[in-house]
Scaffold this active site. Structure first.
Site, mmCIF file in Angstrom:
data_model
loop_
_atom_site.group_PDB
_atom_site.id
_atom_site.type_symbol
_atom_site.label_atom_id
_atom_site.label_comp_id
_atom_site.label_asym_id
_atom_site.label_seq_id
_atom_site.Cartn_x
_atom_site.Cartn_y
_atom_site.Cartn_z
ATOM 1 N N HIS A 92 91.020 -84.854 19.408
ATOM 2 C CA HIS A 92 89.519 -85.943 20.202
ATOM 3 C C HIS A 92 90.326 -86.390 21.817
ATOM 4 O O HIS A 92 88.800 -86.515 22.064
ATOM 5 C CB HIS A 92 90.887 -87.174 19.479
ATOM 6 C CG HIS A 92 89.632 -88.873 19.743
ATOM 7 N ND1 HIS A 92 90.201 -89.549 20.692
ATOM 8 C CD2 HIS A 92 88.800 -88.954 19.259
ATOM 9 C CE1 HIS A 92 89.017 -90.666 21.009
ATOM 10 N NE2 HIS A 92 88.543 -90.504 19.409
ATOM 11 N N GLU A 128 89.992 -81.965 28.740
ATOM 12 C CA GLU A 128 89.415 -80.876 29.063
ATOM 13 C C GLU A 128 90.767 -79.705 28.638
ATOM 14 O O GLU A 128 91.329 -79.876 28.299
ATOM 15 C CB GLU A 128 89.161 -80.517 31.100
ATOM 16 C CG GLU A 128 87.722 -81.317 31.550
ATOM 17 C CD GLU A 128 88.060 -81.281 32.677
ATOM 18 O OE1 GLU A 128 88.744 -80.344 33.477
ATOM 19 O OE2 GLU A 128 87.053 -81.909 33.712
ATOM 20 N N LEU A 153 92.151 -86.988 10.690
ATOM 21 C CA LEU A 153 93.275 -86.440 9.242
ATOM 22 C C LEU A 153 92.390 -86.934 8.098
ATOM 23 O O LEU A 153 92.095 -86.509 7.390
ATOM 24 C CB LEU A 153 93.770 -87.732 9.132
ATOM 25 C CG LEU A 153 95.846 -87.374 10.068
ATOM 26 C CD1 LEU A 153 95.926 -88.784 10.575
ATOM 27 C CD2 LEU A 153 96.524 -86.408 9.113
ATOM 28 N N GLY A 156 85.418 -89.275 9.145
ATOM 29 C CA GLY A 156 85.401 -90.474 9.496
ATOM 30 C C GLY A 156 83.617 -90.121 10.979
ATOM 31 O O GLY A 156 83.371 -88.813 10.439
ATOM 32 N N HIS A 158 84.124 -88.834 13.784
ATOM 33 C CA HIS A 158 83.895 -87.130 14.723
ATOM 34 C C HIS A 158 83.498 -86.120 13.608
ATOM 35 O O HIS A 158 82.465 -85.178 13.751
ATOM 36 C CB HIS A 158 84.843 -86.972 15.278
ATOM 37 C CG HIS A 158 85.551 -88.725 16.064
ATOM 38 N ND1 HIS A 158 84.601 -88.578 17.662
ATOM 39 C CD2 HIS A 158 86.709 -89.080 16.404
ATOM 40 C CE1 HIS A 158 84.996 -89.654 17.495
ATOM 41 N NE2 HIS A 158 85.970 -90.012 17.902
#
Length: 333
Positions: A92, A128, A153, A156, A158
């Site tokens: 993330h 990065e 996990l 969702g 993303h």
């Protein structure tokens, strides 16, 4: 919401656990273990020792996957001229430096489990390299195929939107693997982290202690109902593993919050409440969940051997489907 509690199955005193890459669970003694994996040659020698069930399951899963991933869908073995697709570990991103250090350590574990596999790191935001930059760099190096493996996990926003968008913008042939999700390897990693935090071993978990204990599974949270449903299923599987109620709770975007879940358990006579940190790395959410703990709080999953094995399992699952360009391909768990 409280997960149902099955009667705990009797477990042999020192039995080891074996399983397929799909992660079938059998009996085992609960042990306090470290997360550093031992380097064992293939095949595993009979005297090889493991600090936890999860390490054994992760090693078996990784070795089986290594054999399967060496062969393409056309039946041909991958060679130097036709290497296996790169594994792109998608994190993330966080402003906390310990998060990036943890993800890099997990990347190193994956490389240890699958020598020779190209393993790169790309982030959705903040840290990065960003995912589009990682994919562009692979293209410049002459890589043609990659599997995006989310260090997330649940399914969702993303997983459903950010990863497909990055894949569509890339010149690579891509597959998008499933997130970690509900799987025996994840449950064993959560259990190990609780044991390391002070959860009683099974031999000391008397019926009296069990009746007064409960666990809050603390996760990040999402407005996507599919993500919340997945977290509740993980809580149910952890409840079966522990033999006590496990309530899913969230750091943001969904209810209940962690303090509310603790109060729910207390109202049911469960005053010995542990926090199971269902976060992939240290960060603000994990810290706030731990601060709310009335008893113990486990560390985030981090670079646990079972998590590395599960990420490779998701990669291997993705290899069973054809690569695609310009549209999403999610692999069923």
């Amino acid at each position: 919401m409280t997960a149902s509690i099955p009667s705990p199955a009797p477990r042999a005193g020192s039995a080891s656990r074996t399983g397929s890459a799909a992660g079938s669970r059998t009996s085992s003694t609960a042990r306090t273990g470290t997360t550093a994996p031992a380097a064992f040659p293939d095949p595993l020698p009979p005297e090889a020792g493991f600090d936890s069930t999860a390490q054994l399951m992760g090693r078996i899963s990784a070795q089986l996957g290594s054999q399967l991933s060496s062969v393409g869908l056309d039946g041909r073995r991958h060679t130097a001229a036709h290497p296996a697709p790169a594994l792109v570990l998608v994190g993330h991103g966080s402003r906390r430096p310990e998060t990036l250090a943890t993800v890099k350590a997990l990347q190193g574990r994956i490389r240890e489990l699958r020598p020779g596999l190209t393993v790169r790191l790309g982030h959705i935001e903040i840290d990065e390299p960003l995912l589009p930059d990682t994919l562009a760099r692979l293209t410049a190096e002459g890589v043609t195929d990659a599997v995006l493996v989310p260090l997330l996990l649940s399914r969702g926003f993303h997983v459903k939107h950010d990863l497909p968008a990055a894949a569509r913008a890339s010149a690579l042939r891509t597959r998008i693997a499933e997130p970690l999700g509900e799987h025996p390897l994840l449950i064993e990693a959560l259990y190990d982290r609780l044991r390391q935090a002070g959860w009683p071993p099974e031999g000391l978990l008397t019926e009296r202690i069990r009746r007064g204990s409960g666990v809050v599974l603390a996760a990040a949270g999402s407005r996507d109902p599919e993500s919340a449903a997945g977290t509740r299923r993980i809580a149910g599987q952890l409840a079966e593993r522990l033999g006590v109620p496990v309530v899913a709770a969230y750091a943001c975007a969904a209810a209940p919050a962690v303090p509310a879940a603790i109060r729910t358990l207390a109202a049911r006579g469960r005053h010995r409440v542990a926090i199971a940190s269902c976060f992939t790395a240290p960060g603000r959410f994990a810290a706030s969940a731990a601060e709310a703990a009335p008893w113990i709080a486990s560390a985030p999953l981090g670079a646990h051997a079972a998590v590395a094995g599960l990420l490779l399992h998701r990669y291997d699952q993705a290899l069973r489907t054809p690569a695609s360009t310009g549209h999403l391909r999610l692999v069923p768990a």
